[in-house]
Design a protein around this motif. Sequence first.
Motif: not given
Length: 115
Positions: A22-40
């Motif tokens: 779960t820690k790795a999954i949440w870390r991956t999720f947060i990294i992808l959300v951060a990059i997507t938010a930066l793109e927006f």
Amino acid sequence: MAMHTDHAHDVEHVGELPKPQTKAIWRTFIILVAITALEFLIAFTMDSGTVRNAIFIILTVLKAFYIVGEFMHLKHETKGLIWSILIPMALVVWLMVALISEGTYYFESVTNYFR
């Protein structure tokens, strides 16, 4: 009467159950959300142009490499396999840049010729 025993302790002898990732999954999720938010953020705050497009391309390639590394487990492979995927990818990107620049030059020369 039948005897019931708890078989939870038997699992340790045969082999341990894998711990949840779960820690790795949440870390991956947060990294992808951060990059997507930066793109927006960049999409709605910067004027359209070459700089914004270059930032989008860089962030998209970064996100693609991260997705390939995490979900396709490329980061766990040998270095030779990783390089055999990265080098052709870099050549394809170089080819796309070269074709776009040449296509732009050809379009401009044809439109200027017929003016």
